[in-house]
Scaffold this motif. Sequence first.
Motif, PDB file in Angstrom:
ATOM      1  N   VAL A  68       0.842  -1.204   0.000  1.00 52.95           N
ATOM      2  CA  VAL A  68       0.000   0.000   0.000  1.00 52.95           C
ATOM      3  C   VAL A  68       0.871   1.245   0.000  1.00 52.95           C
ATOM      4  N   ALA A  69       1.992   1.215   0.722  1.00 48.49           N
ATOM      5  CA  ALA A  69       2.878   2.374   0.807  1.00 48.49           C
ATOM      6  C   ALA A  69       3.458   2.739  -0.557  1.00 48.49           C
ATOM      7  N   VAL A  70       3.777   1.759  -1.372  1.00 52.73           N
ATOM      8  CA  VAL A  70       4.350   2.008  -2.693  1.00 52.73           C
ATOM      9  C   VAL A  70       3.366   2.751  -3.588  1.00 52.73           C
ATOM     10  N   GLU A  71       2.074   2.559  -3.366  1.00 47.48           N
ATOM     11  CA  GLU A  71       1.055   3.232  -4.170  1.00 47.48           C
ATOM     12  C   GLU A  71       0.911   4.714  -3.811  1.00 47.48           C
ATOM     13  N   CYS A  72       1.504   5.146  -2.710  1.00 46.40           N
ATOM     14  CA  CYS A  72       1.346   6.524  -2.239  1.00 46.40           C
ATOM     15  C   CYS A  72       2.379   7.476  -2.814  1.00 46.40           C
ATOM     16  N   TYR A  73       3.356   6.964  -3.547  1.00 44.44           N
ATOM     17  CA  TYR A  73       4.360   7.832  -4.147  1.00 44.44           C
ATOM     18  C   TYR A  73       4.871   7.242  -5.448  1.00 44.44           C
ATOM     19  N   GLN A  74       5.454   8.122  -6.251  1.00 51.43           N
ATOM     20  CA  GLN A  74       6.095   7.718  -7.498  1.00 51.43           C
ATOM     21  C   GLN A  74       7.592   7.880  -7.282  1.00 51.43           C
ATOM     22  N   ASP A  75       8.342   6.823  -7.404  1.00 48.65           N
ATOM     23  CA  ASP A  75       9.776   6.845  -7.120  1.00 48.65           C
ATOM     24  C   ASP A  75      10.558   7.260  -8.357  1.00 48.65           C
ATOM     25  N   ASN A  76      11.255   8.391  -8.268  1.00 48.49           N
ATOM     26  CA  ASN A  76      12.098   8.888  -9.358  1.00 48.49           C
ATOM     27  C   ASN A  76      13.572   8.835  -8.979  1.00 48.49           C
TER      28      ASN A  76
END
Length: 125
Positions: A79-87
Amino acid sequence: MTADEGSVRVDSWIWSVRLAKTRSQAATAARGGHVKVNGERVKAAHALRVGDEVRVRQAGRERIVIVKRLIKKRVGAPVAVECYQDNSPPPPSPVEVPVVARRERGAGRPTKRDRRELERLRGER
């Protein structure tokens, strides 16, 4: 669990999306100037909004993420990964990381010969 209509403290959000192990580590990173929001260093209580770019420096590596969703409570990793876009740039390979000279524990003080070898490895001589 979500706070989509408002804002969230940056230290709380960093901890919630698992970029820091504890909230106190996230607050310490912000206090130490290792957290930037939209290019500016911020304090731990800075209000974070959707679309902000967050840069967190940890262990010699900079994580760059774009906020997609605000959350106040710590959630599971999927769920945490869905809260941000990793650049973030990819981590350096083990070949690129310089080797640090270490002595075995309990080996005592380095001798003159050991010291000279360490200086030669570091390029000081």
